[in-house]
Design a protein around this motif. Structure first.
Motif, short mmCIF file in Angstrom:
data_model
loop_
_atom_site.label_atom_id
_atom_site.label_comp_id
_atom_site.label_asym_id
_atom_site.label_seq_id
_atom_site.Cartn_x
_atom_site.Cartn_y
_atom_site.Cartn_z
N ILE A 119 45.82 32.62 35.15
CA ILE A 119 45.56 32.12 36.49
C ILE A 119 44.99 33.22 37.39
CG2 ILE A 119 46.67 31.10 38.53
CD1 ILE A 119 48.93 30.23 36.47
N ASN A 120 43.95 32.89 38.13
CA ASN A 120 43.37 33.83 39.09
C ASN A 120 44.36 34.01 40.24
OD1 ASN A 120 41.50 33.87 41.86
ND2 ASN A 120 40.93 35.34 40.28
N SER A 121 44.73 35.25 40.49
CA SER A 121 45.66 35.54 41.59
C SER A 121 44.93 36.06 42.82
CB SER A 121 46.73 36.56 41.14
OG SER A 121 46.13 37.75 40.68
N GLY A 122 43.62 36.28 42.71
CA GLY A 122 42.83 36.71 43.85
C GLY A 122 41.77 37.71 43.47
N LYS A 123 41.00 38.10 44.48
CA LYS A 123 39.90 39.04 44.28
C LYS A 123 40.01 40.15 45.32
CE LYS A 123 34.86 39.23 43.92
NZ LYS A 123 33.61 38.50 43.97
N TYR A 124 39.69 41.37 44.90
CA TYR A 124 39.55 42.48 45.82
C TYR A 124 38.23 43.16 45.52
CZ TYR A 124 40.17 46.73 48.43
OH TYR A 124 39.98 47.77 49.32
N LYS A 125 37.35 43.18 46.49
CA LYS A 125 36.00 43.72 46.33
C LYS A 125 35.35 43.14 45.09
CE LYS A 125 36.52 47.75 49.26
NZ LYS A 125 36.28 49.17 49.42
N ASN A 126 35.12 43.97 44.05
CA ASN A 126 34.41 43.47 42.85
C ASN A 126 35.32 43.08 41.70
OD1 ASN A 126 31.79 43.84 43.95
ND2 ASN A 126 32.02 46.04 43.63
N HIS A 127 36.63 43.10 41.88
CA HIS A 127 37.53 42.77 40.78
C HIS A 127 38.27 41.46 41.02
CE1 HIS A 127 37.51 47.16 39.44
NE2 HIS A 127 37.17 46.46 38.37
N CYS A 128 38.33 40.64 39.98
CA CYS A 128 39.13 39.42 39.97
C CYS A 128 40.39 39.74 39.17
CB CYS A 128 38.37 38.30 39.26
SG CYS A 128 36.78 37.91 40.01
N PHE A 129 41.55 39.32 39.68
CA PHE A 129 42.83 39.60 39.04
C PHE A 129 43.44 38.32 38.48
CE2 PHE A 129 42.00 43.11 41.79
CZ PHE A 129 42.46 44.21 41.07
N TYR A 130 44.10 38.46 37.33
CA TYR A 130 44.67 37.30 36.63
C TYR A 130 46.10 37.59 36.20
CZ TYR A 130 40.01 35.54 36.83
OH TYR A 130 38.82 35.09 37.31
N GLU A 131 46.95 36.58 36.38
CA GLU A 131 48.36 36.73 36.01
C GLU A 131 48.79 35.57 35.14
OE1 GLU A 131 50.13 36.83 39.92
OE2 GLU A 131 50.52 34.68 39.87
N PRO A 132 49.82 35.79 34.33
CA PRO A 132 50.35 34.69 33.52
C PRO A 132 51.09 33.70 34.42
CG PRO A 132 51.69 36.64 33.25
CD PRO A 132 50.53 37.03 34.10
N ALA A 133 51.20 32.47 33.96
CA ALA A 133 51.98 31.47 34.70
C ALA A 133 53.45 31.92 34.77
CB ALA A 133 51.88 30.12 34.00
N LYS A 134 54.11 31.50 35.83
CA LYS A 134 55.53 31.85 35.99
C LYS A 134 56.32 31.39 34.78
CE LYS A 134 55.52 32.16 40.91
NZ LYS A 134 55.75 31.62 42.19
N GLY A 135 57.24 32.25 34.34
CA GLY A 135 58.07 31.93 33.19
C GLY A 135 57.54 32.47 31.87
N ILE A 136 56.27 32.79 31.81
CA ILE A 136 55.67 33.32 30.57
C ILE A 136 56.10 34.77 30.34
CG2 ILE A 136 53.52 33.86 29.37
CD1 ILE A 136 53.61 30.94 29.64
N CYS A 137 56.01 35.57 31.38
CA CYS A 137 56.38 36.99 31.31
C CYS A 137 57.52 37.21 32.30
CB CYS A 137 55.18 37.88 31.64
SG CYS A 137 53.82 37.73 30.47
N LYS A 138 58.72 37.06 31.83
CA LYS A 138 59.90 37.11 32.71
C LYS A 138 60.04 38.45 33.44
CE LYS A 138 62.50 33.63 30.19
NZ LYS A 138 61.48 33.13 29.29
N GLU A 139 59.51 39.51 32.86
CA GLU A 139 59.61 40.82 33.50
C GLU A 139 58.74 40.91 34.76
OE1 GLU A 139 60.36 40.95 29.19
OE2 GLU A 139 58.63 40.33 30.35
N LEU A 140 57.76 40.02 34.88
CA LEU A 140 56.84 40.05 36.02
C LEU A 140 57.20 39.04 37.11
CD1 LEU A 140 53.40 40.37 34.20
CD2 LEU A 140 54.83 42.18 35.13
N HIS A 141 57.70 37.88 36.72
CA HIS A 141 58.02 36.83 37.69
C HIS A 141 59.52 36.63 37.74
CE1 HIS A 141 54.01 35.36 38.66
NE2 HIS A 141 53.69 35.43 37.40
#
Length: 141
Positions: A119-141
Motif C-alpha cells: 500500500i502507498n503510504s505517501g510521497k516525499y519529493k521524488n520518492h513513493c513509500f509503501y508499507e504492508p497492510a496492518k497485521g502482516i508485519c506485527k513489528e511495524l503495526h
C-alpha cells in the motif's frame, strides 16, 4: 535504540541514506533510513532473515540500488552519521513510518496506489513509500 549497531554499520546506514536520497535533503535521507531500519526490525515478507544493518544494506535479491552508486562508496560525514543515529534511536517520519519499500517514479509521474502488492503510504519529493497492510508485519503495526 531500535536496533543494535556497530560504528561500521552506522557509517553504512549513513552512506545508504546519502546514496538513495541526497537530492531530497535531510528529511528525504531520514525517510530512507526509516525504511532501512524497518527492514531490520520486520520479521516478515522479504525480510525474515534480515537482523542487522549490514544484512539489510547488502540483501540480495531485494537490496538497495544505492549501494551501486559512487555516493555510497566514500565514508559518511559527521552530519550524515548524526542523521543515521536519529533513525537508529527511533525517530520516524511520515510517510516512511511503517514503510518497507520506496521508489522514484520519475519526474512528473505520480505514485502507484500499490507496488508489489504493498500500500502507498505517501510521497516525499521524488520518492513513493509503501508499507504492508496492518497485521502482516506485527513489528511495524
Amino acid at each position: 535504540m531500535i536496533v543494535k549497531y556497530t560504528e561500521k554499520e552506522l557509517d553504512l546506514l549513513a552512506r545508504l541514506m546519502r546514496a538513495e536520497a541526497l537530492g531530497e535533503g535531510s528529511l528525504g535521507m531520514l525517510m530512507v533510513g526509516n525504511v532501512g531500519v524497518n527492514r531490520v526490525i520486520a520479521n516478515c515478507l522479504d525480510f525474515k532473515k534480515i537482523r542487522s544493518i549490514t544484512n539489510m544494506i547488502y540483501q540480495s535479491p531485494g537490496g538497495f540500488s544505492g549501494t551501486n552508486s559512487a555516493l555510497f562508496q566514500s565514508s559518511s560525514t559527521t552530519a550524515e552519521k548524526n542523521l543515521a543515529k536519529r533513525i537508529i534511536k527511533g525517530e520516524y517520519f511520515h510517510p516512511a513510518t511503517n514503510a518497507l519499500w520506496f521508489y522514484a517514479p520519475g519526474s512528473g509521474n505520480s505514485c502507484k496506489s500499490t507496488w508489489y502488492n504493498q500500500i502507498n503510504s505517501g510521497k516525499y519529493k521524488n520518492h513513493c513509500f509503501y508499507e504492508p497492510a496492518k497485521g502482516i508485519c506485527k513489528e511495524l503495526h
